[in-house]
Design an enzyme around this catalytic site. Structure first.
Site, PDB file in Angstrom:
ATOM      1  N   TYR A   1      -2.820  -0.342  10.415  1.00  0.00           N
ATOM      2  CA  TYR A   1      -2.806  -0.724   8.991  1.00  0.00           C
ATOM      3  C   TYR A   1      -1.447  -0.360   8.387  1.00  0.00           C
ATOM      4  O   TYR A   1      -0.849  -1.144   7.638  1.00  0.00           O
ATOM      5  CB  TYR A   1      -3.942  -0.008   8.266  1.00  0.00           C
ATOM      6  CG  TYR A   1      -4.044  -0.295   6.776  1.00  0.00           C
ATOM      7  CD1 TYR A   1      -4.779  -1.379   6.310  1.00  0.00           C
ATOM      8  CD2 TYR A   1      -3.427   0.529   5.837  1.00  0.00           C
ATOM      9  CE1 TYR A   1      -4.891  -1.645   4.942  1.00  0.00           C
ATOM     10  CE2 TYR A   1      -3.522   0.275   4.478  1.00  0.00           C
ATOM     11  CZ  TYR A   1      -4.254  -0.809   4.031  1.00  0.00           C
ATOM     12  OH  TYR A   1      -4.356  -1.061   2.684  1.00  0.00           O
TER      13      TYR A   1
ATOM     14  N   SER B   1       0.852  -1.195   0.000  1.00  0.00           N
ATOM     15  CA  SER B   1       0.000   0.000   0.000  1.00  0.00           C
ATOM     16  C   SER B   1       0.886   1.243   0.000  1.00  0.00           C
ATOM     17  O   SER B   1       2.073   1.157   0.322  1.00  0.00           O
ATOM     18  CB  SER B   1      -0.871  -0.001   1.265  1.00  0.00           C
ATOM     19  OG  SER B   1      -1.462   1.257   1.491  1.00  0.00           O
TER      20      SER B   1
HETATM   21  P1  NDP Z   1     -12.022  -5.173  -0.432  1.00  0.00           P
HETATM   22  O1  NDP Z   1     -12.515  -4.943   0.951  1.00  0.00           O
HETATM   23  O2  NDP Z   1     -12.782  -4.609  -1.573  1.00  0.00           O
HETATM   24  O3  NDP Z   1     -11.878  -6.767  -0.684  1.00  0.00           O
HETATM   25  C1  NDP Z   1     -11.229  -7.558   0.243  1.00  0.00           C
HETATM   26  C2  NDP Z   1     -11.294  -9.005  -0.208  1.00  0.00           C
HETATM   27  O4  NDP Z   1     -10.553  -9.788   0.742  1.00  0.00           O
HETATM   28  C3  NDP Z   1     -12.684  -9.588  -0.261  1.00  0.00           C
HETATM   29  O5  NDP Z   1     -12.783 -10.432  -1.407  1.00  0.00           O
HETATM   30  C4  NDP Z   1     -12.798 -10.428   1.013  1.00  0.00           C
HETATM   31  O6  NDP Z   1     -13.677 -11.513   0.812  1.00  0.00           O
HETATM   32  C5  NDP Z   1     -11.355 -10.890   1.167  1.00  0.00           C
HETATM   33  N1  NDP Z   1     -10.946 -11.238   2.528  1.00  0.00           N
HETATM   34  C6  NDP Z   1     -10.890 -10.430   3.606  1.00  0.00           C
HETATM   35  N2  NDP Z   1     -10.463 -11.125   4.676  1.00  0.00           N
HETATM   36  C7  NDP Z   1     -10.223 -12.392   4.246  1.00  0.00           C
HETATM   37  C8  NDP Z   1      -9.779 -13.580   4.890  1.00  0.00           C
HETATM   38  N3  NDP Z   1      -9.477 -13.590   6.188  1.00  0.00           N
HETATM   39  N4  NDP Z   1      -9.654 -14.711   4.153  1.00  0.00           N
HETATM   40  C9  NDP Z   1      -9.950 -14.712   2.823  1.00  0.00           C
HETATM   41  N5  NDP Z   1     -10.372 -13.598   2.162  1.00  0.00           N
HETATM   42  C10 NDP Z   1     -10.522 -12.472   2.886  1.00  0.00           C
HETATM   43  O7  NDP Z   1     -10.512  -4.662  -0.452  1.00  0.00           O
HETATM   44  P2  NDP Z   1      -9.624  -3.995  -1.612  1.00  0.00           P
HETATM   45  O8  NDP Z   1      -9.860  -4.697  -2.890  1.00  0.00           O
HETATM   46  O9  NDP Z   1      -9.750  -2.544  -1.549  1.00  0.00           O
HETATM   47  O10 NDP Z   1      -8.166  -4.330  -1.071  1.00  0.00           O
HETATM   48  C11 NDP Z   1      -7.427  -5.469  -1.480  1.00  0.00           C
HETATM   49  C12 NDP Z   1      -6.012  -5.335  -0.969  1.00  0.00           C
HETATM   50  O11 NDP Z   1      -5.423  -4.143  -1.475  1.00  0.00           O
HETATM   51  C13 NDP Z   1      -5.896  -5.251   0.557  1.00  0.00           C
HETATM   52  O12 NDP Z   1      -4.730  -5.929   0.973  1.00  0.00           O
HETATM   53  C14 NDP Z   1      -5.746  -3.766   0.796  1.00  0.00           C
HETATM   54  O13 NDP Z   1      -5.090  -3.486   2.004  1.00  0.00           O
HETATM   55  C15 NDP Z   1      -4.914  -3.381  -0.407  1.00  0.00           C
HETATM   56  N6  NDP Z   1      -4.967  -1.976  -0.759  1.00  0.00           N
HETATM   57  C16 NDP Z   1      -6.150  -1.398  -1.156  1.00  0.00           C
HETATM   58  C17 NDP Z   1      -6.152  -0.075  -1.548  1.00  0.00           C
HETATM   59  C18 NDP Z   1      -7.382   0.594  -2.051  1.00  0.00           C
HETATM   60  O14 NDP Z   1      -7.302   1.781  -2.383  1.00  0.00           O
HETATM   61  N7  NDP Z   1      -8.523  -0.077  -2.142  1.00  0.00           N
HETATM   62  C19 NDP Z   1      -4.928   0.747  -1.488  1.00  0.00           C
HETATM   63  C20 NDP Z   1      -3.772   0.033  -1.047  1.00  0.00           C
HETATM   64  C21 NDP Z   1      -3.794  -1.268  -0.710  1.00  0.00           C
HETATM   65  P3  NDP Z   1     -14.642 -12.088   1.994  1.00  0.00           P
HETATM   66  O15 NDP Z   1     -15.586 -11.005   2.323  1.00  0.00           O
HETATM   67  O16 NDP Z   1     -15.270 -13.296   1.396  1.00  0.00           O
HETATM   68  O17 NDP Z   1     -13.727 -12.452   3.111  1.00  0.00           O
END
Ligand code: NDP
Length: 255
Positions: free
Chosen positions: A159, A146
């Site tokens: 975070y 990130s």
């Molecule tokens: P979302 O919240 O949109 O999606 C998160 C996904 O992770 C979901 O599919 C969720 O599915 C899954 N998930 C969460 N916990 C678990 C778990 N314990 N086991 C399996 N699956 C899990 O997040 P983003 O797409 O925004 O973020 C994705 C990554 O990118 C993260 O690591 C985030 O920190 C990083 N990031 C995002 C940014 C942004 O601007 N959006 C910027 C920088 C980094 P389910 O509900 O089924 O668990």
């Protein structure tokens, strides 16, 4: 001819947390580059819907329903998948969560959940898949870091700690595993409009701040992360090890 460097045909890519958001976009992008896709999440309904959507576009998709914070469950699921379906050539450790509270009030339970989801999962899934990659002397691991790998912001100190750790764990993976033919790298996204950032997207003050603070002057579109992912997932990056690629509209290089 040089585009063959980026071809993922015949490769199988597991993307954790890929039922929505960035993970789903990366899965779709790698599928477009020829990869077989393994989607992951905890919510069966969301996961199946994402798989159905990708299959509707002609992609080869499987699902792996497992909580990436559960070390034993991950190992069992990955071993079974490798035995029954086939090798995982590319792993994107993308699953992650956010929790926003001033540090002085931050609940210990939320701190622990962030550590487990954002950092420990990279170890759990990385080790489970990495062992098979090591045996094959080939593999690509991409960890999603990130802008908070480099910069803090109020209310998200834990975070920020987890995303710093992701970049350093990536260096450690590369240091231990490059000798076995693996390339382990990270992508550090800036601000992207996903469910994780709904509260920020809905906040006019934040939008105003972000457009002024980011040299590109806007939010990123999740599809803009695909190029870096394909580069790091393909033979184009065969001598790239342990680095973090920032895809952030320039926010971490300017004040
Ligand atoms: P979302 O919240 O949109 O999606 C998160 C996904 O992770 C979901 O599919 C969720 O599915 C899954 N998930 C969460 N916990 C678990 C778990 N314990 N086991 C399996 N699956 C899990 O997040 P983003 O797409 O925004 O973020 C994705 C990554 O990118 C993260 O690591 C985030 O920190 C990083 N990031 C995002 C940014 C942004 O601007 N959006 C910027 C920088 C980094 P389910 O509900 O089924 O668990």
């Amino acid at each position: 001819m040089s585009l063959t460097l980026f071809d993922l045909s015949g490769k199988r890519a597991l993307v954790t947390g890929s039922s929505q958001g960035i993970g789903y976009a990366l899965a779709r992008g790698m599928a477009d580059a020829g990869a077989h896709i393994v989607l992951n999440g905890r919510d069966r309904t969301k996961l199946d819907k994402a798989a159905t959507d990708l299959k509707a576009d002609g992609h080869d998709v499987q699902t792996l329903l497992v909580d990436v914070t559960d070390h034993d469950a991950v190992r069992i699921a990955v071993d079974a998948f490798e035995a029954e379906v086939g090798p995982i050539d590319i792993l994107v450790n993308n699953a992650g969560i956010q929790h926003r509270t001033p540090l002085e009030d931050f609940p210990a339970e939320a701190f622990e959940r962030l550590l487990q989801t954002n950092v420990a999962s990279v170890f759990h899934v990385g080790q489970a898949v990495g062992r098979h990659m090591i045996a094959r002397n080939a593999g690509k691991i991409i960890n999603i870091a990130s802008v908070q790998t480099a910069l803090a912001r109020p209310g998200i100190a834990p975070y920020t700690a987890t995303k710093g750790a992701v970049a350093n764990l990536t260096k450690g993976m590369a240091t231990d595993w490059a000798r076995y033919g693996l390339q382990c790298n990270a992508i550090a996204p800036g601000y992207f409009d996903t469910p994780l950032n709904k509260a920020l997207k809905d906040d006019p003050d934040f939008n105003d701040w972000l457009s002024k603070r980011t040299p590109a002057g806007r939010w990123g579109q999740v599809e803009e992360l695909v190029g870096a992912c394909i580069f790091l997932a393909s033979s184009a990056s065969s001598f790239v090890n342990g680095t973090t690629v920032y895809v952030d509209g320039g926010i971490t290089v300017s004040l």
